[in-house]
Every structure is written in C-alpha cells, then in structure tokens.
Design a protein around this motif. Structure first.
Motif, mmCIF file in Angstrom:
data_model
loop_
_atom_site.group_PDB
_atom_site.id
_atom_site.type_symbol
_atom_site.label_atom_id
_atom_site.label_comp_id
_atom_site.label_asym_id
_atom_site.label_seq_id
_atom_site.Cartn_x
_atom_site.Cartn_y
_atom_site.Cartn_z
ATOM 1 N N MET A 183 66.225 21.297 102.675
ATOM 2 C CA MET A 183 66.583 22.414 103.552
ATOM 3 C C MET A 183 66.116 23.740 102.970
ATOM 4 S SD MET A 183 68.303 22.794 106.489
ATOM 5 C CE MET A 183 66.883 23.798 106.955
ATOM 6 N N ALA A 184 66.308 23.929 101.680
ATOM 7 C CA ALA A 184 65.899 25.174 101.030
ATOM 8 C C ALA A 184 64.391 25.372 101.105
ATOM 9 C CB ALA A 184 66.371 25.193 99.574
ATOM 10 N N ASN A 185 63.640 24.278 100.997
ATOM 11 C CA ASN A 185 62.180 24.372 101.111
ATOM 12 C C ASN A 185 61.761 24.784 102.514
ATOM 13 O OD1 ASN A 185 60.332 23.441 98.722
ATOM 14 N ND2 ASN A 185 62.147 22.159 98.584
ATOM 15 N N ALA A 186 62.446 24.252 103.524
ATOM 16 C CA ALA A 186 62.137 24.657 104.898
ATOM 17 C C ALA A 186 62.466 26.131 105.102
ATOM 18 C CB ALA A 186 62.917 23.792 105.883
ATOM 19 N N ILE A 187 63.620 26.568 104.609
ATOM 20 C CA ILE A 187 64.032 27.960 104.765
ATOM 21 C C ILE A 187 63.044 28.900 104.081
ATOM 22 C CG2 ILE A 187 65.810 29.641 104.113
ATOM 23 C CD1 ILE A 187 67.884 27.401 104.546
ATOM 24 N N ALA A 188 62.516 28.499 102.947
ATOM 25 C CA ALA A 188 61.538 29.326 102.227
ATOM 26 C C ALA A 188 60.325 29.640 103.095
ATOM 27 C CB ALA A 188 61.108 28.634 100.934
ATOM 28 N N GLY A 189 60.018 28.751 104.035
ATOM 29 C CA GLY A 189 58.894 28.973 104.933
ATOM 30 C C GLY A 189 59.124 30.091 105.937
ATOM 31 N N LEU A 190 60.359 30.573 106.045
ATOM 32 C CA LEU A 190 60.674 31.684 106.951
ATOM 33 C C LEU A 190 60.426 33.046 106.302
ATOM 34 C CD1 LEU A 190 64.107 30.416 108.362
ATOM 35 C CD2 LEU A 190 61.885 30.272 109.503
ATOM 36 N N PHE A 191 60.310 33.064 104.981
ATOM 37 C CA PHE A 191 60.233 34.331 104.267
ATOM 38 C C PHE A 191 58.812 34.895 104.264
ATOM 39 C CE2 PHE A 191 63.843 32.477 101.475
ATOM 40 C CZ PHE A 191 64.773 32.787 102.464
ATOM 41 N N ASP A 192 58.718 36.191 104.408
ATOM 42 C CA ASP A 192 57.456 36.916 104.292
ATOM 43 C C ASP A 192 57.783 38.346 103.887
ATOM 44 O OD1 ASP A 192 58.389 38.183 106.605
ATOM 45 O OD2 ASP A 192 57.080 37.057 107.945
ATOM 46 N N ASP A 193 56.812 39.243 104.018
ATOM 47 C CA ASP A 193 57.026 40.628 103.599
ATOM 48 C C ASP A 193 58.082 41.336 104.444
ATOM 49 O OD1 ASP A 193 55.113 40.303 101.659
ATOM 50 O OD2 ASP A 193 53.486 41.157 102.851
ATOM 51 N N GLY A 194 58.302 40.820 105.667
ATOM 52 C CA GLY A 194 59.260 41.479 106.547
ATOM 53 C C GLY A 194 60.646 40.876 106.536
ATOM 54 N N PHE A 195 60.793 39.692 105.938
ATOM 55 C CA PHE A 195 62.100 39.037 105.913
ATOM 56 C C PHE A 195 62.196 38.181 104.659
ATOM 57 C CE2 PHE A 195 65.159 35.699 106.888
ATOM 58 C CZ PHE A 195 66.223 36.443 107.386
ATOM 59 N N ALA A 196 63.239 38.439 103.870
ATOM 60 C CA ALA A 196 63.433 37.722 102.605
ATOM 61 C C ALA A 196 64.846 37.169 102.532
ATOM 62 C CB ALA A 196 63.168 38.663 101.428
ATOM 63 N N ALA A 197 65.122 36.410 101.483
ATOM 64 C CA ALA A 197 66.436 35.780 101.324
ATOM 65 C C ALA A 197 67.564 36.808 101.340
ATOM 66 C CB ALA A 197 66.468 34.967 100.035
ATOM 67 N N LYS A 198 67.325 37.995 100.781
ATOM 68 C CA LYS A 198 68.354 39.027 100.730
ATOM 69 C C LYS A 198 68.724 39.568 102.104
ATOM 70 C CE LYS A 198 64.983 42.717 99.873
ATOM 71 N NZ LYS A 198 65.113 43.321 101.211
ATOM 72 N N ASP A 199 67.886 39.273 103.111
ATOM 73 C CA ASP A 199 68.126 39.784 104.462
ATOM 74 C C ASP A 199 68.966 38.838 105.318
ATOM 75 O OD1 ASP A 199 66.509 42.131 104.049
ATOM 76 O OD2 ASP A 199 64.743 40.830 104.235
ATOM 77 N N ILE A 200 69.217 37.612 104.854
ATOM 78 C CA ILE A 200 69.989 36.636 105.634
ATOM 79 C C ILE A 200 71.429 37.113 105.782
ATOM 80 C CG2 ILE A 200 70.776 34.249 105.791
ATOM 81 C CD1 ILE A 200 68.498 33.478 103.875
ATOM 82 N N GLN A 201 71.936 37.113 107.019
ATOM 83 C CA GLN A 201 73.309 37.548 107.278
ATOM 84 C C GLN A 201 74.262 36.378 107.548
ATOM 85 O OE1 GLN A 201 73.543 40.648 110.240
ATOM 86 N NE2 GLN A 201 71.858 41.813 109.332
ATOM 87 N N LEU A 202 73.724 35.234 107.902
ATOM 88 C CA LEU A 202 74.544 34.054 108.195
ATOM 89 C C LEU A 202 73.697 32.808 107.994
ATOM 90 C CD1 LEU A 202 77.032 32.557 109.467
ATOM 91 C CD2 LEU A 202 76.014 33.012 111.703
#
Length: 380
Positions: free
Chosen positions: A68-87
């Motif tokens: 799951m963490a590997n899939a989630i890592a695929g969502l991250f880029d310069d505009g959205f990172a792990a620190k931006d997740i709200q839920l």
C-alpha cells in the motif's frame, strides 16, 4: 456553497514479475507433493493468464502495508507530498496483523507525513470501496480538503501449500485418494497480490479529474449467510464457529486460516444481488444505465462476466459490452485493490474525454455486500 469531490490522481503497485499459469505452483507450492486436480478447470473458467505475488525465491518481498505504501508513493510529486495528506483510509481483507489496524501500519511507513486521522475499514473486496466512501464524505463535508484512500491485498501467504499440509495429512489417513475441499482449492487459482489508491480533493487538477457524483453501498447480510470466510468453521448443524473457540491443533488440521468460499451460495445469489444493487442505485440517482461510457466491474472470474451481462440485459439494464473495462486477465483478482488498479489504468490511458461517465461496481461475497459509484470526467 455546494462542494464537489474529485479524484485527481491514481496509482498502483504490483510486486515483482507477473506469474504465468504454469508457474503458479512453483510459487505457491504443491499440496501433498502433487499438482492440483482442479487448477486447469478453474483457470479455464476465470481466464486469468497472469497475476502477481509478493514472493521471490521462496521469500516474501513485501508486507501488505508495504504494498500500500508503495502505491501511495506513486501519488507524490512536486505539488503533493506525504506532509500534505489530511486523511488516510486503506481497506484490505488480508492485513499483516490483527492489531494494530492496517491503516496505522501504512501510516507508519509514510515517515514524512503528519499526525492525521485514519480509518481501517474491515471486510473483503468492499473494504477499499468503503475507504473511498469515507474519504468522499470527509472531503464533501469540508472536514478535510483532501484524502488518500486505497486497497491492497497480500493473499499469497494464505495460498501457499504449507497452509494446507496438515489437513492433507489428516485426510490422507482416512482416504486412499485424498484432496483438499473444492471451496479451499478453488481460491488458490483466483487471487493475486497488489495495491491501488486514489487522491481525493475538493479542487480539480489542471489536467483530468474524476468528479465523484455519488457512492452507494449496501449489505444483504440480514438475508444471506456467510459465503466467503477465513477463521470460521461451519459446523454440521449449520452454525459458524470462530477460530477463537477452537483448539489450536484444529487450526492446522482443518486449515482454519485458509480462505474459503461457498461456491453454491455464490452461484445462487452473487449475480442476482449484483444486478439488484445496480438497478437500485440507478433508480435512486435517476441514471439511465445506457448513458454510462465506461463500466468497471470488479469480477473475480470471467465466468461471472457473461452471467452478469446476461442478467443486466434480462433486467432491462442494457449496456454495450464495448463499454466494459476490466484488466482481470493480465493483473489477476486483487480483491479490495482491484477497482483502484482498474481505474488507475483507465485514468492514465489517454482515452477519457470530458463529460464521460464511469460507473464503478464492487461486489463482495463475504456476506454479500455491494458498492457502486458514478464518476464524471472533467478536463481543464
């Protein structure tokens, strides 16, 4: 002011190299040293040609949380990172542990994230759909501005031959021609490992977004018995007994922790309740099913593909089968993750056009639960 919720990104993770049909038992092992008697029959019916296992050289390469963490890592880029997740909400039917929750283990792997609310829906295939619904409602209500939801499965440890060996030995002592019950062996040739996820936001992206029009979930457990289970044993009197009430020695000799499915019950009610829920959701939201541009059904086997199509036609829910989209044959049945992996492939296929409607359908045979959702393509 009315709020909208959009799927702005999708990502998938499939471990290792694809496993072809003739390689399956090399990965999963041979029960009693012999090839399965029903393997060829089941594979002929489900028409799955390859799948993925988090196994390599006899060792496990990923935990469920890592998938799951590997899939989630695929969502991250310069505009959205792990620190931006709200839920964060992650569904699975195969968590790595009983406690703590699956989502908390996934969150623990996202080292750059902040303390955030999490939810771990339990269940089978609908667990990730319920994660999607929860995140949708959170963003819709304004409780959060974004949310990540997804599904993952690590089935392969439950399909390995060592899960069944003690039961096989016990059967061998009383039968000259022993075999593992069909309801257990059946699923060894149906299930696959992997993960998929989506980023939900109250704002569309600069490219393609999927506006969530609605999500509907329903359970028929009040009407129907258990169909798919793990850690349960059905007694001669028809009562269900939890693994907690059994002797530890019986856990192995009866393969209590193997995943089982009542094929007769599935055949009798699975498609019938599927179409009932689809019809009810269309009626409630005044949707003409024929207006759907893409129909993404999570089906465990192509055996049910034709049966579902026939039943839809019988009920007047006509839909050109060219609108159906599935990747079952080359990805496998990844349980709770399947709908996200399908949607990810379609989303990134460059096929989608502004205004098109995507209808998601997720059935769960655990005790007959269903989720449907309607998405609208929006291109900026």
């Amino acid at each position: 002011m009315d709020k909208n919720v959009y799927i702005t990104k999708l990502s998938s993770f499939l471990p290792n190299e694809p496993v072809e049909n003739d390689e399956m038992e090399d990965s999963l092992g041979y029960i009693g040293g012999h090839s399965s008697r029903i393997k060829r029959i089941i594979l002929g019916q489900n028409q799955i040609k390859q799948r993925y296992y988090a196994i390599k050289g006899g060792n496990y390469t990923h935990t469920n949380a890592e998938l799951m963490a590997n899939a989630i890592a695929g969502l991250f880029d310069d505009g959205f990172a792990a620190k931006d997740i709200q839920l964060l909400s992650c569904g699975t039917s195969t968590p790595d542990q009983m406690m703590p929750s699956h989502t908390s283990m996934v969150h623990g792997l996202l080292k750059d994230s902040n303390p955030i609310p999490i939810l771990s829906p339990s269940g089978v295939c609908c667990s990730a759909a319920h994660a999607l619904e929860y995140c949708f409602l959170s963003v819709l209500s304004g409780h959060t501005n974004n949310a990540i939801c997804g599904g993952s499965e690590l089935f392969s440890p439950l399909l390995r031959s060592n899960i069944f060996e003690e039961e096989y030995k016990a059967i061998s002592q009383i039968q000259s021609n022993p075999y593992i019950a069909f309801e257990k062996d059946f699923l060894r040739w149906m299930l696959s490992d992997g993960a998929g996820c989506a980023l939900l936001s109250d704002m569309p992206s600069d490219g393609i977004s999927l506006k969530i029009k609605w999500i509907e979930s329903v359970s028929y457990a009040n009407e129907l018995d258990v169909c798919m289970s793990q850690g349960l044993q059905n007694t001669a009197s028809g009562e269900w007994t939890s693994w907690k009430a059994m002797r530890p020695v019986d856990w192995q000799t009866q393969s209590i922790f193997a995943i089982k499915q009542n094929i007769k019950l599935l055949a009798e009610y699975g498609v019938e309740k599927s179409v009932l829920h689809i019809a009810n959701s269309c009626k409630k939201h005044q949707l003409n099913f024929a207006d759907v541009d893409y129909f993404l059904p999570h089906i465990s086997s192509m055996f049910f593909y034709d049966k579902l199509a026939d039943k839809l036609k019988e009920k007047g829910l006509l839909l050109d089968e060219q609108k159906w989209f599935t990747n079952l044959s080359y990805v496998g049945n990844v349980g709770a993750a399947s709908i996200f992996i399908m949607l990810d492939e379609l989303f990134n296929s460059s096929k989608l056009k502004n205004g098109e409607l995507i209808y998601l359908f997720i059935p769960e045979s655990g005790r007959f639960s269903y989720t449907t959702a309607l998405l609208k393509v929006e291109c900026v």
